[in-house]
Design a protein around this motif. Structure first.
Motif, short mmCIF file in Angstrom:
data_model
loop_
_atom_site.label_atom_id
_atom_site.label_comp_id
_atom_site.label_asym_id
_atom_site.label_seq_id
_atom_site.Cartn_x
_atom_site.Cartn_y
_atom_site.Cartn_z
N PHE A 64 -2.14 22.91 28.67
CA PHE A 64 -2.13 23.63 27.39
C PHE A 64 -3.53 23.79 26.84
O PHE A 64 -4.42 22.97 27.09
N THR A 65 -3.71 24.85 26.04
CA THR A 65 -4.90 25.02 25.22
C THR A 65 -4.47 24.79 23.78
O THR A 65 -3.48 25.37 23.32
N THR A 66 -5.19 23.91 23.09
CA THR A 66 -4.84 23.57 21.71
C THR A 66 -5.70 24.38 20.76
O THR A 66 -6.93 24.39 20.87
N VAL A 67 -5.04 25.09 19.83
CA VAL A 67 -5.71 25.92 18.83
C VAL A 67 -5.31 25.42 17.45
O VAL A 67 -4.13 25.18 17.19
N ILE A 68 -6.30 25.23 16.57
CA ILE A 68 -6.04 24.82 15.19
C ILE A 68 -6.11 26.07 14.32
O ILE A 68 -7.14 26.75 14.26
N VAL A 110 -1.48 24.44 17.42
CA VAL A 110 -0.64 25.23 18.32
C VAL A 110 -1.02 24.89 19.77
O VAL A 110 -2.20 24.97 20.13
N LEU A 111 -0.03 24.51 20.57
CA LEU A 111 -0.24 24.27 22.00
C LEU A 111 0.21 25.50 22.76
O LEU A 111 1.39 25.84 22.76
N ILE A 112 -0.73 26.19 23.39
CA ILE A 112 -0.43 27.43 24.09
C ILE A 112 -0.46 27.16 25.59
O ILE A 112 -1.47 26.66 26.11
N PRO A 113 0.62 27.45 26.32
CA PRO A 113 0.61 27.25 27.77
C PRO A 113 -0.49 28.09 28.42
O PRO A 113 -0.68 29.26 28.09
N ASN A 114 -1.21 27.47 29.34
CA ASN A 114 -2.35 28.15 29.96
C ASN A 114 -1.96 29.39 30.75
O ASN A 114 -2.72 30.36 30.79
N ASP A 143 -4.22 33.08 15.86
CA ASP A 143 -5.60 32.99 15.40
C ASP A 143 -5.94 31.54 15.10
O ASP A 143 -5.14 30.81 14.52
N GLY A 144 -7.14 31.13 15.49
CA GLY A 144 -7.57 29.78 15.18
C GLY A 144 -8.82 29.39 15.95
O GLY A 144 -9.48 30.22 16.57
N ASN A 195 -8.32 34.56 19.21
CA ASN A 195 -6.93 34.97 19.06
C ASN A 195 -6.34 34.93 20.47
O ASN A 195 -6.70 35.73 21.32
N LEU A 196 -5.46 33.96 20.70
CA LEU A 196 -4.81 33.78 21.99
C LEU A 196 -3.32 33.98 21.82
O LEU A 196 -2.70 33.29 21.01
#
Length: 197
Positions: free
Chosen positions: A166-170, A177-181, A156-157, A151-152
């Motif tokens: 970016f960190t990519t979460v499925i 979801v592309l989350i900025p680092n 959740d993924g 969970n970032l």
């Protein structure tokens, strides 16, 4: 890896030597040879030298970045090494532009111009550099790995990829979801136990 690291250093040395030789030839042509034939181009020499410095400076910075990439590949995987390469390239290009601005302005004016250019580049790339440095810290510290259930920043993924920016979460519904680092570094990271996956 050692062979490629050596090749990157050799490439940088070759670029520097070629730049020095071409710069000296241009100086000789424009200040000594062409004026003998009544071709007055001395006033344009500075512009030609700046273009040469930009061209070869880019190649030299790229060669240094490749050296850092192959040096890092000995201990880390591609994503960490690529992050370091990108950060070195950005810093190198900024330093090169500031140095050229300083040389053009000369003396105190050059220092002021180089400093101003550095500030402009810093503000313009603040967000990107922040994300790149955060990505580098994530890749080195590795608080989570690819295929970890996490969970970032409230998402959740399963982690699919950790790149420079970016960190990519499925998510469970397949949404990517592309989350900025830099958002991840500043927040809590929840790692789910294996049985919850």
């Amino acid at each position: 890896m050692a062979k490629r690291t050596g090749a990157a250093i050799a490439r940088v040395v070759v670029y520097i030597v070629i730049y020095v030789v071409i710069s000296a030839v241009v100086h000789y042509l424009m200040s000594s040879l062409l004026p003998q034939y009544n071709i007055q181009v001395q006033s344009y020499e500075g512009y030609v030298q700046i273009l040469l410095a930009l061209l070869f400076g880019y190649y030299i910075v790229s060669g240094v970045a490749e050296f850092f990439y192959w040096s890092m590949r000995a201990k880390y995987d591609h994503s960490v090494a690529a992050s370091v390469r990108n950060v070195v390239r950005i810093i190198g290009i900024g330093a090169m532009l500031a140095a050229i601005a300083g040389a053009v302005g000369g003396g105190a004016a050059g220092v002021a111009l180089g400093g101003f250019l550095g500030i402009v580049i810093g503000f313009a790339s603040q967000q990107v550099l922040g994300q790149a440095v955060a990505g580098l810290f994530l890749l080195i510290a590795r608080p989570f790995k690819i295929k970890d259930s996490v969970n970032l920043v409230g998402e959740d993924g399963v982690v699919e990829d950790v790149s420079t920016l970016f960190t990519t979460v499925i998510k469970s519904d397949g949404t990517k979801v592309l989350i900025p680092n830099n958002a991840i570094i500043g927040n809590k990271i929840y790692l789910k136990p294996k049985q919850q996956q």
